[in-house]
Write a protein that holds these residues in place. Structure first.
Motif, short mmCIF file in Angstrom:
data_model
loop_
_atom_site.label_atom_id
_atom_site.label_comp_id
_atom_site.label_asym_id
_atom_site.label_seq_id
_atom_site.Cartn_x
_atom_site.Cartn_y
_atom_site.Cartn_z
N UNK A 87 0.79 -1.17 0.06
CA UNK A 87 -0.03 0.13 -0.12
C UNK A 87 0.74 1.37 -0.03
N UNK A 88 1.91 1.30 -0.67
CA UNK A 88 2.72 2.37 -0.72
C UNK A 88 3.17 2.83 -2.35
N UNK A 89 3.89 4.08 -2.16
CA UNK A 89 4.37 4.73 -3.37
C UNK A 89 5.90 5.14 -3.08
N UNK A 90 6.75 4.22 -3.54
CA UNK A 90 8.19 4.56 -3.37
C UNK A 90 8.75 5.49 -4.36
N UNK A 91 9.82 6.27 -3.97
CA UNK A 91 10.58 7.00 -5.08
C UNK A 91 11.99 6.67 -5.00
N UNK A 130 -3.55 8.04 1.70
CA UNK A 130 -3.41 6.69 2.13
C UNK A 130 -3.83 5.89 0.67
N UNK A 131 -3.50 4.75 0.67
CA UNK A 131 -3.58 3.89 -0.33
C UNK A 131 -4.40 2.37 -0.13
N UNK A 132 -5.19 1.93 -1.12
CA UNK A 132 -5.79 0.59 -0.54
C UNK A 132 -5.71 -0.06 -2.10
N UNK A 133 -4.52 -0.98 -2.04
CA UNK A 133 -4.15 -1.52 -3.36
C UNK A 133 -3.77 -0.47 -4.47
N UNK A 174 -4.01 5.19 -9.19
CA UNK A 174 -5.11 4.37 -9.13
C UNK A 174 -5.20 3.32 -8.21
N UNK A 175 -6.09 3.01 -7.62
CA UNK A 175 -6.26 2.05 -6.60
C UNK A 175 -7.36 0.95 -6.91
N UNK A 176 -7.00 -0.25 -6.86
CA UNK A 176 -7.52 -1.42 -7.47
C UNK A 176 -8.80 -1.54 -6.36
N UNK A 177 -8.56 -1.69 -4.91
CA UNK A 177 -9.38 -1.95 -4.11
C UNK A 177 -10.34 -0.80 -3.55
N UNK A 206 -10.88 1.78 -5.47
CA UNK A 206 -11.66 2.25 -6.60
C UNK A 206 -11.95 3.63 -6.57
N UNK A 207 -10.55 4.23 -6.66
CA UNK A 207 -10.46 5.95 -6.78
C UNK A 207 -9.04 6.44 -7.39
N UNK A 208 -9.09 7.37 -7.80
CA UNK A 208 -7.86 7.85 -8.44
C UNK A 208 -7.61 9.23 -7.48
N UNK A 209 -6.13 9.33 -7.04
CA UNK A 209 -5.61 10.40 -6.37
C UNK A 209 -4.83 11.30 -7.32
N UNK A 210 -4.69 12.47 -6.87
CA UNK A 210 -3.80 13.28 -7.72
C UNK A 210 -2.91 14.02 -6.63
N UNK A 211 -1.74 13.85 -6.99
CA UNK A 211 -0.51 14.50 -6.09
C UNK A 211 0.11 15.57 -6.78
N UNK A 212 0.88 16.70 -6.14
CA UNK A 212 1.72 17.84 -6.75
C UNK A 212 2.82 17.22 -6.53
N UNK A 213 3.89 17.25 -7.63
CA UNK A 213 5.37 16.85 -6.91
C UNK A 213 5.77 18.42 -6.63
#
Length: 222
Positions: A164-168, A188-191, A207-210, A212-219
């Motif tokens: 449930x993470x986003x790594x850089x 947060x993330x759910x799959x 985009x999250x599988x479980x 069921x949403x799309x989140x947008x972030x600014x870098x």
């Protein structure tokens, strides 16, 4: 525009600069081409009957890179739709089925593997020059890598469906940080199943599988 593509098992999508939409279909081993209205323009056939096409990426020259999710390789099609080359994972690098692919501004190719070492980097000629990221609980490891993309600084953003993470990571594979964690609150993330970077606006989308949403972030650069 609402409509049906007619694909049995759509597995990936990519859009060229001229608006051609590519949709991979793992059930028949083809990549279908559409115009922006959904009109079919033909298809690209995978070179081997066992090649199951998955996610895709385009480089600046219009070459299409197709991750083969049934084994450790990437098939490259030129703008005319002919097979240009096949990029095979390193024999002793532990590259398993390829779940995603990304191409940077210099033409280096980044393959994301479901098993073995998680990330493999190839030069323009298709030679593996670097591999990193294990399937383990360490800060550079992954439980199930699911998506990869690259920002304007060459940094790699990689989602992990199970952790449930986003790594850089830096272009050289150095660990830079982690975001997310299990949950349904913003951030947060759910799959998390995939990540896409909007380089023009310095944003990224997950985009999250479980969830069921799309989140947008600014870098945000610091």
């Amino acid at each position: 525009q609402k409509g049906q593509l007619g694909n049995s098992e759509p597995a990936g999508v990519a859009v060229s600069d001229n608006g051609t939409v590519f949709v991979s279909d793992a059930s028949v081993g083809r990549v279908y081409k559409y115009d922006y209205r959904g009109g079919q323009l033909g298809y690209l056939s995978m070179p081997s009957s066992g090649d199951l096409p998955g996610k895709m990426a385009l480089d600046g020259a219009g070459n299409l890179y197709v991750a083969v999710r049934s084994e450790g390789k990437i098939v490259v099609f030129d703008p005319a739709g002919q097979v240009k080359r096949e990029i095979i994972g390193p024999e002793h690098g532990g590259m398993g089925p390829c779940c995603d692919v990304a191409v940077d501004a210099d033409g280096k190719v980044y393959a994301l593997s479901l098993t073995g070492t998680a990330v493999h980097v190839f030069d323009k000629q298709g030679k593996c020059v670097r591999s990193f990221g294990g399937h383990d609980a360490g800060k550079t490891g992954f439980a199930r890598p699911s998506g990869i993309d690259i920002d304007t600084q060459g940094r790699l953003w990689i989602t992990d469906l199970v952790n449930q993470t986003l790594k850089v990571f830096s272009p050289s594979g150095g660990y830079l940080g982690v975001f997310g964690g299990f949950g349904t609150e913003p951030g947060d993330f759910f799959s998390p199943a995939d990540v896409c970077v909007d380089r023009a606006k310095a944003r990224l989308y997950v985009v999250e599988k479980s969830g069921q949403r799309l989140q947008a972030f600014e870098i945000v650069e610091r």
